[in-house]
Design an enzyme around this catalytic site. Structure first.
Site, mmCIF file in Angstrom:
data_model
loop_
_atom_site.group_PDB
_atom_site.id
_atom_site.type_symbol
_atom_site.label_atom_id
_atom_site.label_comp_id
_atom_site.label_asym_id
_atom_site.label_seq_id
_atom_site.Cartn_x
_atom_site.Cartn_y
_atom_site.Cartn_z
ATOM 1 N N LYS A 12 0.880 -1.187 0.000
ATOM 2 C CA LYS A 12 0.000 0.000 0.000
ATOM 3 C C LYS A 12 0.910 1.227 0.000
ATOM 4 O O LYS A 12 1.330 1.704 1.046
ATOM 5 C CB LYS A 12 -0.898 -0.024 1.249
ATOM 6 C CG LYS A 12 -2.260 0.630 1.052
ATOM 7 C CD LYS A 12 -2.207 2.094 0.650
ATOM 8 C CE LYS A 12 -1.909 3.004 1.823
ATOM 9 N NZ LYS A 12 -1.677 4.402 1.414
ATOM 10 N N GLU B 32 8.938 2.092 11.170
ATOM 11 C CA GLU B 32 10.050 2.995 10.824
ATOM 12 C C GLU B 32 9.446 4.394 10.746
ATOM 13 O O GLU B 32 8.749 4.716 9.784
ATOM 14 C CB GLU B 32 10.663 2.597 9.469
ATOM 15 C CG GLU B 32 11.158 1.158 9.389
ATOM 16 C CD GLU B 32 12.477 0.930 10.114
ATOM 17 O OE1 GLU B 32 12.986 1.867 10.749
ATOM 18 O OE2 GLU B 32 12.991 -0.191 10.061
ATOM 19 N N CYS C 150 14.011 11.008 6.415
ATOM 20 C CA CYS C 150 13.837 10.804 7.864
ATOM 21 C C CYS C 150 15.148 10.861 8.625
ATOM 22 O O CYS C 150 15.180 11.195 9.808
ATOM 23 C CB CYS C 150 13.157 9.460 8.099
ATOM 24 S SG CYS C 150 14.032 8.111 7.265
ATOM 25 N N GLU D 75 9.625 17.670 13.799
ATOM 26 C CA GLU D 75 10.130 17.249 12.487
ATOM 27 C C GLU D 75 9.437 18.088 11.406
ATOM 28 O O GLU D 75 8.211 18.116 11.329
ATOM 29 C CB GLU D 75 9.826 15.763 12.252
ATOM 30 C CG GLU D 75 10.338 15.275 10.911
ATOM 31 C CD GLU D 75 9.912 13.841 10.573
ATOM 32 O OE1 GLU D 75 8.726 13.498 10.762
ATOM 33 O OE2 GLU D 75 10.763 13.081 10.100
HETATM 34 P P1 NAD Z 1 2.340 9.469 6.736
HETATM 35 O O1 NAD Z 1 2.477 8.888 8.097
HETATM 36 O O2 NAD Z 1 1.437 10.624 6.553
HETATM 37 O O3 NAD Z 1 1.811 8.339 5.709
HETATM 38 C C1 NAD Z 1 2.500 7.117 5.556
HETATM 39 C C2 NAD Z 1 1.532 6.069 4.991
HETATM 40 O O4 NAD Z 1 0.500 5.795 5.943
HETATM 41 C C3 NAD Z 1 0.829 6.467 3.706
HETATM 42 O O5 NAD Z 1 0.833 5.360 2.824
HETATM 43 C C4 NAD Z 1 -0.576 6.780 4.180
HETATM 44 O O6 NAD Z 1 -1.551 6.619 3.167
HETATM 45 C C5 NAD Z 1 -0.742 5.733 5.261
HETATM 46 N N1 NAD Z 1 -1.805 5.988 6.244
HETATM 47 C C6 NAD Z 1 -2.254 7.176 6.716
HETATM 48 N N2 NAD Z 1 -3.218 6.974 7.635
HETATM 49 C C7 NAD Z 1 -3.375 5.637 7.765
HETATM 50 C C8 NAD Z 1 -4.217 4.803 8.563
HETATM 51 N N3 NAD Z 1 -5.083 5.318 9.428
HETATM 52 N N4 NAD Z 1 -4.092 3.471 8.433
HETATM 53 C C9 NAD Z 1 -3.207 2.922 7.581
HETATM 54 N N5 NAD Z 1 -2.388 3.658 6.783
HETATM 55 C C10 NAD Z 1 -2.468 5.003 6.886
HETATM 56 O O7 NAD Z 1 3.830 9.803 6.249
HETATM 57 P P2 NAD Z 1 4.318 10.635 4.966
HETATM 58 O O8 NAD Z 1 3.889 12.052 5.096
HETATM 59 O O9 NAD Z 1 3.977 9.886 3.722
HETATM 60 O O10 NAD Z 1 5.903 10.528 5.135
HETATM 61 C C11 NAD Z 1 6.652 11.357 5.982
HETATM 62 C C12 NAD Z 1 6.980 10.682 7.289
HETATM 63 O O11 NAD Z 1 7.614 9.412 7.056
HETATM 64 C C13 NAD Z 1 7.995 11.480 8.110
HETATM 65 O O12 NAD Z 1 7.595 11.497 9.447
HETATM 66 C C14 NAD Z 1 9.287 10.700 7.935
HETATM 67 O O13 NAD Z 1 10.219 10.863 8.975
HETATM 68 C C15 NAD Z 1 8.779 9.302 7.870
HETATM 69 N N6 NAD Z 1 9.756 8.412 7.243
HETATM 70 C C16 NAD Z 1 10.415 7.524 8.027
HETATM 71 C C17 NAD Z 1 11.370 6.685 7.464
HETATM 72 C C18 NAD Z 1 12.117 5.677 8.309
HETATM 73 O O14 NAD Z 1 12.725 4.781 7.737
HETATM 74 N N7 NAD Z 1 12.104 5.783 9.627
HETATM 75 C C19 NAD Z 1 11.648 6.756 6.100
HETATM 76 C C20 NAD Z 1 10.953 7.675 5.329
HETATM 77 C C21 NAD Z 1 9.999 8.506 5.907
#
Ligand code: NAD
Length: 486
Positions: free
Chosen positions: A184, A259, A293, A390
């Site tokens: 997804k 993550e 991240c 962040e």
């Molecule tokens: P996000 O948390 O908004 O979304 C991530 C995913 O979750 C998307 O696919 C979204 O559709 C899905 N999602 C949202 N609500 C959901 C729910 N209720 N149930 C299931 N899935 C749901 O993150 P983003 O804005 O896409 O990315 C940025 C964030 O990701 C930052 O906080 C960044 O630090 C983090 N990130 C972490 C890593 C790591 O390896 N630790 C790597 C890349 C990005």
């Protein structure tokens, strides 16, 4: 542009490419033009994908690991030939510079498949144990074997920044271990992921082993978190959504690999190489506009070198070309959406209202697209929200310290603990500081990391580790099998 805006993108459920009744637009943040139309999965289709993954599980987990890994190897070989053609699509939907798309996103995706093409022995025998006589049996030697079994059906939910890389890092170890998966991707940029799964589908994975759903909102992903058929959520994204998923998935005792977010600390000691450290910090701006991240966004610098570090950072920021992400000399491209651009600008404005000073940037360039200029905020204290929050954008904050113990305390004064950095003139001292940091990963005098080093976060930055053999561990359940020696 070498992709067709009117192409038809579908979902993959149980080995069939399935159309959806609705689609939504994917926007290029660099030009604000439409890149394509993504399929909008229904909750029913998410549930169908879970059923298909469950249906394929028994036979896939019984397939020898060597055969599963051979398919991953075949996939790696096909991806090596076909991924380069995806670069323009990856560039357009993520808004990353073409250099980042070609030299970081695609090779990292391939590397993750290549590593797991080799089967590994992850099972371990225990030394026989001399048991005394008990009510359960006579005295004798007891044997036990510790097996790693697949967890089952894994839903892989990923963020927007590195779409196919994030997916590859999840599904390659999950499939090698004998799990079936439902992919997804993030709503903002799922098109190259669909193309990537089409390539995998040509390799011959059995129907239902790899499934793909896409949606513009949280509903389809949320249905997977609720589903009793899904055993594990492998999530990369914000700490906010990660927390929600853990709560929601707790009802069905989901296994979680989380993550999550970061606010990377970079400590610069008085004797460090300032020029090298400044180049490393400038990667916050020049590497996907800070949408990383692990980015070193929180600089903690010895007071004796504070001013020269600020001056050098200001000069570095001004030297970076902000502009059209398709031009090869562009270093700072746009943020992924208008929403993300507006959020970063609002956070900068709030920081300034609360006392921070903009040393450079802080504004948006006068051009089409969702850009923010490379920004450095000074006159901030460790507890200020700009030091704690962040941004996920091209914004660096800098805080002075007087002794190294204080630097460690400032670095650890964060909800996050994903990736931190130490810049130090003495490697031994640098390594000692590294070990005092509450951070899943630390780099000393550099920003690179070993591709097989365990990756993950302390505190709100996540739960669990992946990459290398740790990826195989992450997607397995430990099972002990006991028998008496005869
Ligand atoms: P996000 O948390 O908004 O979304 C991530 C995913 O979750 C998307 O696919 C979204 O559709 C899905 N999602 C949202 N609500 C959901 C729910 N209720 N149930 C299931 N899935 C749901 O993150 P983003 O804005 O896409 O990315 C940025 C964030 O990701 C930052 O906080 C960044 O630090 C983090 N990130 C972490 C890593 C790591 O390896 N630790 C790597 C890349 C990005």
């Amino acid at each position: 542009m070498s992709f067709n805006v009117d192409e038809d993108y579908k979902l993959l459920i149980g080995g069939e490419w399935v159309p959806t009744s609705a689609r939504y637009d994917i926007i290029d943040p660099n030009t604000t033009e439409v890149v394509g139309h993504a399929p909008e999965a229904s909750v029913q289709q998410a549930n169908d994908a879970a059923s298909a993954a469950k249906g394929a599980l028994k036979s896939w987990r019984a397939t020898p690991m060597a055969e599963r890994c051979a398919l991953l190897g075949k996939a790696a070989d096909l991806l090596a030939r076909r991924l380069p053609a995806l670069a323009p699509l990856v560039q357009a939907e993520t808004g990353s510079t073409i250099n980042v798309a070609e030299t970081m996103q695609l090779p990292a995706c391939l590397e993750r498949f290549n590593y797991y093409r080799n089967p590994q022995d992850v099972d371990e025998p225990l030394k026989p144990y001399a048991l005394g006589a008990t009510a359960l049996g006579p005295a004798g030697l007891q044997n036990a074997m510790v097996y790693r079994q697949p967890v089952g059906v894994v839903a892989c939910i990923t963020p927007y920044n590195f779409p196919i890389t994030n997916i590859a890092g999840k599904i390659a170890p999950a499939l090698a271990m004998g799990n079936t998966v439902i992919i997804k991707p993030a709503p903002q940029d799922p098109l190259a992921v669909i193309r990537f799964v089409e390539i995998l589908d040509e390799v011959g994975f059995p129907p239902g082993v790899i499934n793909l759903i896409v949606g513009s909102g949280p509903d389809a992903g949320s249905a997977l978190v609720d589903s009793k058929l899904v055993n594990m959520i492998s999530f990369t994204g914000s700490s906010l959504i990660g927390t929600r998923i853990i709560e929601q998935g707790g009802k069905t005792m989901k296994r979680n690999l989380m993550e999550l977010g970061g606010k990377g600390a970079l400590i610069m000691t008085a004797d460090c190489n300032v020029a090298n450290a400044v180049t490393a910090i400038a990667s916050v701006w020049a590497f996907h506009s800070g949408q990383i991240c692990t980015a070193p966004t929180r600089v903690i610098v010895h007071r004796s070198i504070y001013q020269q570090t600020v001056d050098r950072l200001v000069a570095a920021a001004k030297a970076l070309k902000v502009g059209d992400a398709r031009e090869r000399d562009t270093l700072v491209g746009p943020l992924v959406t208008k929403t993300q651009r507006d959020r970063v600008v609002a956070l900068i404005e709030r920081g300034v209202a609360e006392g921070a000073t903009v040393a450079v940037g802080g504004d948006v360039p006068d051009r089409v697209g969702y850009f923010v200029n490379p920004t450095l905020l000074v006159d901030v204290k460790p507890d200020d929200f700009v030091v704690q929050e962040e941004f996920f954008g091209p914004v660096v904050v800098i805080v002075p310290f007087d002794d190294e113990d204080e630097a460690v305390d400032i670095a650890n004064n964060s909800d996050y603990g994903l990736f931190s950095y130490v810049w130090c003139g003495d490697l031994g001292r640098g390594l000692s500081i590294a070990r005092q940091l509450e951070s899943g990963n630390v780099a000393v005098n550099g920003v690179q990391s070993h591709p097989q080093a365990p990756f993950g976060g302390f505190k709100m930055s996540g739960v669990g580790r992946d990459r290398g053999v740790f990826g195989l561990h992450a997607y397995s359940e430990v099972q002990a099998v006991n028998w008496p020696a005869v």
